[in-house]
Design an enzyme around this catalytic site. Structure first.
Site, short mmCIF file in Angstrom:
data_model
loop_
_atom_site.label_atom_id
_atom_site.label_comp_id
_atom_site.label_asym_id
_atom_site.label_seq_id
_atom_site.Cartn_x
_atom_site.Cartn_y
_atom_site.Cartn_z
N ARG A 8 1.66 -5.09 5.97
CA ARG A 8 0.97 -3.99 5.26
C ARG A 8 2.10 -2.47 5.57
O ARG A 8 2.04 -2.05 6.49
CB ARG A 8 -0.40 -3.80 5.86
CG ARG A 8 -0.97 -2.41 4.97
CD ARG A 8 -2.31 -2.26 5.20
NE ARG A 8 -3.14 -1.44 4.35
CZ ARG A 8 -4.34 -1.44 3.81
NH1 ARG A 8 -4.93 -2.56 4.20
NH2 ARG A 8 -4.61 -0.66 2.99
N ARG B 92 0.06 7.66 -2.62
CA ARG B 92 0.44 8.70 -1.82
C ARG B 92 1.93 9.12 -1.95
O ARG B 92 2.34 10.18 -2.08
CB ARG B 92 0.15 8.23 -0.59
CG ARG B 92 -1.12 8.69 0.10
CD ARG B 92 -1.62 8.08 1.17
NE ARG B 92 -1.85 6.57 1.18
CZ ARG B 92 -1.85 5.56 2.37
NH1 ARG B 92 -1.57 6.06 3.36
NH2 ARG B 92 -1.82 4.55 1.93
N TRP B 93 2.79 8.06 -2.36
CA TRP B 93 4.03 8.31 -2.60
C TRP B 93 4.37 9.26 -3.82
O TRP B 93 5.01 10.13 -3.74
CB TRP B 93 4.80 6.97 -2.97
CG TRP B 93 6.28 7.00 -3.16
CD1 TRP B 93 7.20 6.90 -2.10
CD2 TRP B 93 7.00 7.02 -4.30
NE1 TRP B 93 8.40 6.96 -2.61
CE2 TRP B 93 8.39 6.99 -4.04
CE3 TRP B 93 6.62 7.19 -5.68
CZ2 TRP B 93 9.49 7.10 -5.03
CZ3 TRP B 93 7.73 7.27 -6.72
CH2 TRP B 93 8.69 7.21 -6.24
N GLU C 255 0.90 -13.87 11.88
CA GLU C 255 1.19 -12.71 12.62
C GLU C 255 1.10 -11.30 11.77
O GLU C 255 1.18 -11.75 10.42
CB GLU C 255 2.84 -12.65 13.05
CG GLU C 255 2.93 -14.05 14.05
CD GLU C 255 2.42 -13.71 15.35
OE1 GLU C 255 2.45 -12.57 15.80
OE2 GLU C 255 1.77 -14.53 16.05
N THR D 293 -10.57 -6.73 -5.50
CA THR D 293 -11.73 -6.84 -6.22
C THR D 293 -12.52 -5.50 -6.11
O THR D 293 -13.30 -5.05 -6.81
CB THR D 293 -12.51 -8.05 -5.81
OG1 THR D 293 -12.78 -7.86 -4.43
CG2 THR D 293 -12.40 -9.23 -6.20
N ASN E 247 -10.70 -2.63 -6.26
CA ASN E 247 -10.03 -1.61 -6.91
C ASN E 247 -10.47 -1.13 -8.29
O ASN E 247 -10.26 -0.15 -8.67
CB ASN E 247 -8.50 -2.16 -7.18
CG ASN E 247 -7.69 -2.16 -6.02
OD1 ASN E 247 -6.62 -2.87 -5.82
ND2 ASN E 247 -7.87 -1.35 -4.83
N ARG F 205 -0.73 9.22 -9.96
CA ARG F 205 -0.73 7.96 -9.07
C ARG F 205 0.11 6.97 -9.76
O ARG F 205 0.80 6.03 -9.15
CB ARG F 205 -2.09 7.57 -8.64
CG ARG F 205 -2.59 8.48 -7.60
CD ARG F 205 -4.19 8.25 -7.50
NE ARG F 205 -4.40 6.71 -6.79
CZ ARG F 205 -4.22 6.61 -5.66
NH1 ARG F 205 -3.99 7.15 -4.60
NH2 ARG F 205 -4.26 5.29 -5.29
N ASP G 129 0.86 -1.26 0.06
CA ASP G 129 -0.10 -0.08 0.03
C ASP G 129 0.98 1.20 -0.03
O ASP G 129 1.77 1.09 0.75
CB ASP G 129 -0.94 -0.12 1.06
CG ASP G 129 -2.15 0.88 1.14
OD1 ASP G 129 -2.34 1.21 0.07
OD2 ASP G 129 -2.74 1.25 2.17
N ARG H 128 -5.42 -2.23 8.60
CA ARG H 128 -6.28 -3.12 8.05
C ARG H 128 -6.01 -4.00 7.21
O ARG H 128 -4.91 -3.86 6.67
CB ARG H 128 -7.72 -2.25 7.65
CG ARG H 128 -7.21 -1.28 6.48
CD ARG H 128 -8.48 -0.64 6.09
NE ARG H 128 -8.23 0.13 4.76
CZ ARG H 128 -8.04 1.47 4.87
NH1 ARG H 128 -7.62 2.27 6.15
NH2 ARG H 128 -7.48 2.24 3.78
#
Length: 240
Positions: free
Chosen positions: A186, A22-23, A205, A64, A66, A31, A18, A192
């Site tokens: 993540r 934003r990067w 984990e 699904t 996106n 984007r 993710d 999330r």
């Protein structure tokens, strides 16, 4: 399943990659610029896996959900996937990487699906790293598709409904040939799981890091893997 007492490195790592958009935006770029940078980062992490004893790597490339993004971004991503598969094939084959795809291919165009099929075939005998790419994938969608396949088998009389258990259903999942992930990472600061490997990650984990995916280096990957070896995995049991 017993407690892991050997504190080994995770054999199977799954990554929710993710933060590409934003990067790019932080750099005043569109984007898709970030998605291209993110694709280059994938190569570095795949190449690092053997050094860290990671045998299985699963990456979340396109969900699904996106499809809800702008048409220009979705179209650009599909072109990027095709370009990545064509440009990386030789490297993946030579590096001994076996590639698999999970997800529903129905909505993907024929050219992309043909490239996916070809890459799976060309790498089917490789065993250094097993790279699984989740493309048009959603955990709930996967379970629903698996349930439909299982229901057809029951209806046809090939499976006794009273014999159906968790292990039965797992055989109909996209990941039926893979071990469950030991660790799910993540990037980008979001905490999330976004419908990723819902069934398979029941006892995984988790590690949530602030780094945006294009900035995620092999050094940070190594630090997370080292931290994993200090965790005690009890699978519902009590310590000791």
């Amino acid at each position: 399943m017993g407690k892991n007492t050997d504190r080994a490195s995770p054999a199977h790592v799954a990554i929710i990659m993710d933060g590409n958009g934003r990067w790019a935006q932080k750099r005043g770029k569109p984007r898709l610029f970030g998605h291209h940078a993110g694709a280059r980062r994938v190569r570095e992490i795949v190449e690092a896996c053997p050094d860290f004893a990671v045998k299985y790597l699963t990456i979340f490339a396109f969900s699904t959900e996106n499809w809800k993004r702008t048409q220009s971004e979705v179209s650009g991503l599909m072109k990027l996937f095709k370009r990545y598969l064509m440009s990386e094939t030789k490297e993946l084959v030579d590096a001994g990487v076996r590639v698999r795809f999970i997800g529903d291919r129905i909505k993907l165009d024929e050219t992309l699906v043909a490239l996916m099929d070809e890459l799976e075939l060309l790498t089917c005998h490789n065993d250094t790293v097993h790279l699984t790419i989740a493309l048009n994938y959603g955990g709930r969608d996967e379970v629903a598709r698996a349930t439909k396949r299982l229901a057809r088998e029951v209806k046809a009389g090939r499976i006794d409904p009273e014999a159906v258990d968790a292990e039965t259903l797992a055989r109909y999942l996209d990941t039926y040939v893979l071990p469950d992930p030991d660790l799910v990472i993540r990037t980008s600061g979001e905490a999330r799981i976004s419908n990723f490997l819902l069934w398979q990650s029941a006892y995984s984990e988790y590690e949530f890091v602030d780094t945006l995916w294009p900035d995620f280096t092999r050094d940070e990957f190594g630090r997370i893997l080292a931290s994993f070896t200090r965790r005690e995995r009890r699978y519902g049991a009590v310590p000791g």
